[in-house]
Motif scaffolding. Structure first.
Motif, PDB file in Angstrom:
ATOM      1  N   ARG A   1      -7.527  15.979 -10.338  1.00 16.66           N
ATOM      2  CA  ARG A   1      -6.290  16.579 -10.862  1.00 16.66           C
ATOM      3  C   ARG A   1      -5.035  15.788 -10.501  1.00 16.66           C
ATOM      4  O   ARG A   1      -3.936  16.164 -10.877  1.00 16.66           O
ATOM      5  N   VAL A   2      -5.147  14.714  -9.762  1.00 17.55           N
ATOM      6  CA  VAL A   2      -3.972  13.917  -9.414  1.00 17.55           C
ATOM      7  C   VAL A   2      -4.142  12.475  -9.872  1.00 17.55           C
ATOM      8  O   VAL A   2      -5.240  11.935  -9.872  1.00 17.55           O
ATOM      9  N   THR A   3      -3.026  11.898 -10.289  1.00 19.09           N
ATOM     10  CA  THR A   3      -2.987  10.496 -10.708  1.00 19.09           C
ATOM     11  C   THR A   3      -1.743   9.873 -10.098  1.00 19.09           C
ATOM     12  O   THR A   3      -0.664  10.475 -10.131  1.00 19.09           O
ATOM     13  N   VAL A   4      -1.898   8.693  -9.548  1.00 15.24           N
ATOM     14  CA  VAL A   4      -0.744   7.962  -9.035  1.00 15.24           C
ATOM     15  C   VAL A   4      -0.536   6.737  -9.915  1.00 15.24           C
ATOM     16  O   VAL A   4      -1.485   6.042 -10.270  1.00 15.24           O
TER      17      VAL A   4
ATOM     18  N   ILE B   1      -3.080  12.825   0.106  1.00 18.35           N
ATOM     19  CA  ILE B   1      -3.552  13.256  -1.209  1.00 18.35           C
ATOM     20  C   ILE B   1      -4.276  12.113  -1.901  1.00 18.35           C
ATOM     21  O   ILE B   1      -5.425  12.237  -2.309  1.00 18.35           O
ATOM     22  N   ILE B   2      -3.568  11.003  -2.072  1.00 21.44           N
ATOM     23  CA  ILE B   2      -4.109   9.884  -2.824  1.00 21.44           C
ATOM     24  C   ILE B   2      -3.344   8.631  -2.428  1.00 21.44           C
ATOM     25  O   ILE B   2      -2.201   8.705  -1.985  1.00 21.44           O
ATOM     26  N   ASP B   3      -3.994   7.494  -2.560  1.00 23.14           N
ATOM     27  CA  ASP B   3      -3.341   6.232  -2.202  1.00 23.14           C
ATOM     28  C   ASP B   3      -3.539   5.219  -3.322  1.00 23.14           C
ATOM     29  O   ASP B   3      -4.335   5.426  -4.245  1.00 23.14           O
ATOM     30  N   ILE B   4      -2.803   4.129  -3.238  1.00 20.33           N
ATOM     31  CA  ILE B   4      -2.947   3.054  -4.213  1.00 20.33           C
ATOM     32  C   ILE B   4      -2.513   1.750  -3.576  1.00 20.33           C
ATOM     33  O   ILE B   4      -1.537   1.698  -2.818  1.00 20.33           O
TER      34      ILE B   4
ATOM     35  N   TYR C   1       0.857  -1.183   0.000  1.00 23.34           N
ATOM     36  CA  TYR C   1       0.000   0.000   0.000  1.00 23.34           C
ATOM     37  C   TYR C   1       0.888   1.227   0.000  1.00 23.34           C
ATOM     38  O   TYR C   1       1.921   1.255   0.676  1.00 23.34           O
ATOM     39  N   PHE C   2       0.470   2.241  -0.753  1.00 25.02           N
ATOM     40  CA  PHE C   2       1.284   3.431  -0.918  1.00 25.02           C
ATOM     41  C   PHE C   2       0.414   4.671  -0.801  1.00 25.02           C
ATOM     42  O   PHE C   2      -0.743   4.667  -1.224  1.00 25.02           O
ATOM     43  N   ILE C   3       1.002   5.699  -0.217  1.00 25.44           N
ATOM     44  CA  ILE C   3       0.285   6.958  -0.045  1.00 25.44           C
ATOM     45  C   ILE C   3       1.176   8.096  -0.520  1.00 25.44           C
ATOM     46  O   ILE C   3       2.398   8.065  -0.317  1.00 25.44           O
ATOM     47  N   TRP C   4       0.555   9.090  -1.108  1.00 28.25           N
ATOM     48  CA  TRP C   4       1.227  10.365  -1.356  1.00 28.25           C
ATOM     49  C   TRP C   4       0.675  11.384  -0.354  1.00 28.25           C
ATOM     50  O   TRP C   4      -0.540  11.526  -0.195  1.00 28.25           O
ATOM     51  N   TYR C   5       1.616  12.074   0.286  1.00 30.30           N
ATOM     52  CA  TYR C   5       1.263  13.136   1.217  1.00 30.30           C
ATOM     53  C   TYR C   5       1.755  14.471   0.665  1.00 30.30           C
ATOM     54  O   TYR C   5       2.785  14.544  -0.005  1.00 30.30           O
ATOM     55  N   LYS C   6       1.030  15.519   1.026  1.00 28.23           N
ATOM     56  CA  LYS C   6       1.409  16.892   0.680  1.00 28.23           C
ATOM     57  C   LYS C   6       1.656  17.641   1.977  1.00 28.23           C
ATOM     58  O   LYS C   6       0.837  17.587   2.901  1.00 28.23           O
TER      59      LYS C   6
ATOM     60  N   PHE D   1       5.553  13.846  -0.306  1.00 25.31           N
ATOM     61  CA  PHE D   1       6.197  12.624   0.167  1.00 25.31           C
ATOM     62  C   PHE D   1       5.433  11.402  -0.300  1.00 25.31           C
ATOM     63  O   PHE D   1       4.205  11.374  -0.230  1.00 25.31           O
ATOM     64  N   CYS D   2       6.166  10.390  -0.737  1.00 25.80           N
ATOM     65  CA  CYS D   2       5.540   9.095  -0.913  1.00 25.80           C
ATOM     66  C   CYS D   2       5.795   8.282   0.355  1.00 25.80           C
ATOM     67  O   CYS D   2       6.769   8.516   1.072  1.00 25.80           O
TER      68      CYS D   2
END
Lengths: 112, 118
Positions: free
Chosen positions: A61-64, A47-50, A32-37, A89-90
């Motif tokens: 407006r965001v794509t991972v 922000i978004i996870d995958i 599991y992965f997350i992008w943080y702002k 940050f990832c």
């Protein structure tokens, strides 16, 4: 500590352009992965996870993108705005573990 | 409020003094994490609590650093005999502490405490 103690890489783009921020993660067992702002003076915000069983996920407006073969994660921000200026940050979650491992971060600056 | 709160927001201290930093996690979150962020750098993991116990304190940089959590809620990070290299932003995060994966692993961060050691 677990994150690298290097100065942050930086990326500058013109307002309205698209930006791509890259991240190499460390563990093939991460599921599991997350992008943080992180804006100046604030804590990181989601922000978004995958999940690892996906290779692409889109938000507003965001794509991972996730490439498990080369252990690479990217965050695409479309039509950038001044408010997108921040450090990104990832983070990866290793399956079965109870903590996130953070990448070093990238400072994104949106030029007017 | 509904988020993670930290106090003080700023702390200036003299070298050699002890400091205590406080974190109030989101209500019901059993897991709590402390990180350190030096100027212009990434997040350095310090310690993780599950309830009142700390299964992972591998990131504490020296024996001058300690943390405790009481009642499964508030946590205090203590730095004894502060040094100038301790100057940083100390961030606290919390989550549900489940191993279910996915969004349960998201950590919710507080605004941080900026520590300056003169």
């Amino acid at each position: 500590g677990e994150s690298v103690g290097l100065h942050l890489p930086t990326l500058s783009v013109q307002e309205g352009d698209n930006s791509i921020i890259n991240c190499a993660y460390s563990n093939s067992a991460s599921d599991y992965f997350i992008w943080y702002k992180q804006e100046s003076g604030k804590g990181p915000q989601f922000i978004i996870d995958i999940r690892s069983n996906m290779d692409k996920r889109q938000g507003q407006r965001v794509t991972v993108l996730l490439n498990k073969t080369v252990k690479h994660l990217s965050l695409q921000i479309a039509a950038t705005q001044p408010g997108d200026s921040a450090v990104y940050f990832c983070a990866e979650n290793i399956q079965g573990a109870q903590k996130l491992v953070f990448g070093q971060g990238t400072r994104l600056t949106i030029n007017p | 409020g509904a988020g993670v709160s930290q106090s003080p927001s700023n702390k200036v201290t003299e070298k050699g003094k002890d400091v205590e930093l406080r974190c109030d996690p989101i209500s019901g979150h059993t897991a709590l994490y402390w990180y350190r962020q030096s100027l212009g750098q990434g997040l350095e993991f310090l310690i993780y609590f599950q309830g009142n116990s700390a299964p992972d304190k591998s990131g504490l940089p020296s024996d001058r650093f300690s943390a405790e959590r009481t009642g499964g809620s508030v946590s205090t990070l203590t730095i004894q005999r502060t040094q100038q290299e301790d100057s940083a932003v100390y961030l606290c995060a919390s989550n549900l502490g489940r191993l279910a994966g996915g969004r349960d692993n998201e950590q919710f961060f507080g605004p941080g405490t900026r520590l300056t050691v003169l």
